[in-house]
Scaffold this motif. Structure first.
Motif, PDB file in Angstrom:
ATOM      1  N   ARG A  11      -7.979  10.259  -1.610  1.00 14.41           N
ATOM      2  CA  ARG A  11      -6.854   9.813  -2.759  1.00 14.41           C
ATOM      3  C   ARG A  11      -6.550   8.317  -1.897  1.00 14.41           C
ATOM      4  O   ARG A  11      -5.787   7.701  -1.497  1.00 14.41           O
ATOM      5  CB  ARG A  11      -5.769  10.399  -2.414  1.00 14.41           C
ATOM      6  N   ALA A  12      -7.785   7.462  -2.379  1.00 16.74           N
ATOM      7  CA  ALA A  12      -8.025   6.119  -1.788  1.00 16.74           C
ATOM      8  C   ALA A  12      -7.223   5.021  -2.964  1.00 16.74           C
ATOM      9  O   ALA A  12      -7.497   5.216  -3.956  1.00 16.74           O
ATOM     10  CB  ALA A  12      -9.033   5.723  -1.354  1.00 16.74           C
ATOM     11  N   LEU A  63      -0.623   7.947  -6.877  1.00 16.81           N
ATOM     12  CA  LEU A  63      -1.521   7.070  -7.474  1.00 16.81           C
ATOM     13  C   LEU A  63      -1.234   7.227  -9.064  1.00 16.81           C
ATOM     14  O   LEU A  63      -1.347   8.589  -9.529  1.00 16.81           O
ATOM     15  CB  LEU A  63      -2.920   7.433  -6.997  1.00 16.81           C
ATOM     16  N   PRO A  64      -1.216   6.181 -10.002  1.00 19.60           N
ATOM     17  CA  PRO A  64      -1.308   4.964  -9.565  1.00 19.60           C
ATOM     18  C   PRO A  64       0.033   4.452  -8.772  1.00 19.60           C
ATOM     19  O   PRO A  64       0.983   5.144  -8.494  1.00 19.60           O
ATOM     20  CB  PRO A  64      -1.173   4.213 -11.077  1.00 19.60           C
ATOM     21  N   ASP A  67       4.796   2.396  -5.141  1.00 22.04           N
ATOM     22  CA  ASP A  67       5.429   1.801  -3.979  1.00 22.04           C
ATOM     23  C   ASP A  67       4.231   1.494  -2.760  1.00 22.04           C
ATOM     24  O   ASP A  67       3.118   1.824  -3.221  1.00 22.04           O
ATOM     25  CB  ASP A  67       6.358   2.758  -3.228  1.00 22.04           C
ATOM     26  N   TYR A  68       4.599   0.650  -1.912  1.00 23.32           N
ATOM     27  CA  TYR A  68       3.695   0.322  -0.711  1.00 23.32           C
ATOM     28  C   TYR A  68       3.289   1.720  -0.040  1.00 23.32           C
ATOM     29  O   TYR A  68       3.966   2.622   0.040  1.00 23.32           O
ATOM     30  CB  TYR A  68       4.483  -0.429   0.053  1.00 23.32           C
ATOM     31  N   PRO A  69       1.849   1.743   0.314  1.00 22.66           N
ATOM     32  CA  PRO A  69       1.454   2.809   0.901  1.00 22.66           C
ATOM     33  C   PRO A  69       1.945   3.164   2.360  1.00 22.66           C
ATOM     34  O   PRO A  69       2.537   2.126   2.859  1.00 22.66           O
ATOM     35  CB  PRO A  69      -0.274   2.801   0.934  1.00 22.66           C
TER      36      PRO A  69
END
Length: 251
Positions: A11-12, A63-64, A67-69
């Motif tokens: 999940r990158a 994803l998409p 929020d910030y990861p």
């Protein structure tokens, strides 16, 4: 790295304008990069080495992206070469554990990219914080590696959140060198025991020189010692050390 469909590692976050296809994903794990580093070294003729990387991984909340990861600090190792094995890498992890003031516990495990009988999950208490293992033979073949490789990866963020061993400050020791002239019949052991008996603050007495000859009389010898004073609670002032040395000399 043969991660199964739906694995969290896959999940990158994909970068919109990457420098190259190889750099088009924000890493969720460091281990594949370490394997690539081993491959590049071996292609350049470096057939043995010990590598580490301390870096952030990026775990998306969705994803998409909405929020910030989550950015998490990871520590990864790669050992490769004929002299390396599972236990040389485990030794490095044990050293890392001491530096982090935690105790690691190991349980037999397997990762999609490791050897089934040379892999362990790493725990602090009952919390899994990483793995170590030998790179699987099929991946070694795919990367055209000429020697075995051993990988490990630790989640430092999780380690930081767990209970740590208490760390206590110990005052730095003081050292004094003493050269003592005495009868030849007196043994070194007698002198060491006498010096040690002068104070519980004396932690070590180490002989570093024996001298006989002019200007010392023929029936005498000089023994030189390094005496280490280590206080328990507060640092020793110079006058405290002087008083201890005077006590030794009087004895």
């Amino acid at each position: 790295f043969h991660y199964p469909e739906g694995s969290e590692a896959l999940r990158a976050i994909r970068i919109l304008n990457p420098i190259s296809e190889e750099l088009s994903l924000m890493r969720t794990v460091l281990s594949p990069s370490m394997a690539n580093a081993v491959m590049r070294n071996q292609k350049a003729g470096n057939l043995s080495g010990r590598l580490f990387e301390l870096a952030k991984v990026f775990i998306p909340k969705a994803l998409p992206l909405t929020d910030y990861p989550d950015e998490r600090a990871h520590l990864a190792f790669a050992f490769f070469g004929k002299e390396e094995n599972f236990f040389t890498l485990k030794g490095a992890l044990d050293l890392a554990a001491r530096s982090l003031h935690v105790k690691f516990r190991y349980e037999a495990s397997i990762e999609p990219f490791t050897h089934p009988y040379q892999t362990a999950a790493v725990y602090v208490g009952n919390v899994k914080i990483g793995y170590l293992g030998k790179l699987a033979y099929d991946i070694v073949g795919e990367l055209n590696l000429r020697t075995d490789a051993y990988l490990a990866e630790l989640d430092l963020e999780t380690i930081e959140s767990l209970p740590h061993e208490q760390v206590y400050f110990t005052p730095l020791p003081k050292f004094r060198d003493l050269a003592l002239v005495m009868a030849k019949s007196i043994s070194c052991d007698q002198v060491v025991n006498l010096i040690r008996s002068c104070s519980p603050l004396i932690r070590e007495v180490k002989l570093f020189d024996i001298y006989e000859g002019a200007p010392i009389p023929p029936d005498r010898k000089s023994l030189a010692f390094t005496v280490t004073f280590r206080p328990e609670e507060k640092a020793l002032a110079p006058e405290d050390t002087d008083a201890l040395v005077q006590q030794i000399l009087e004895r």
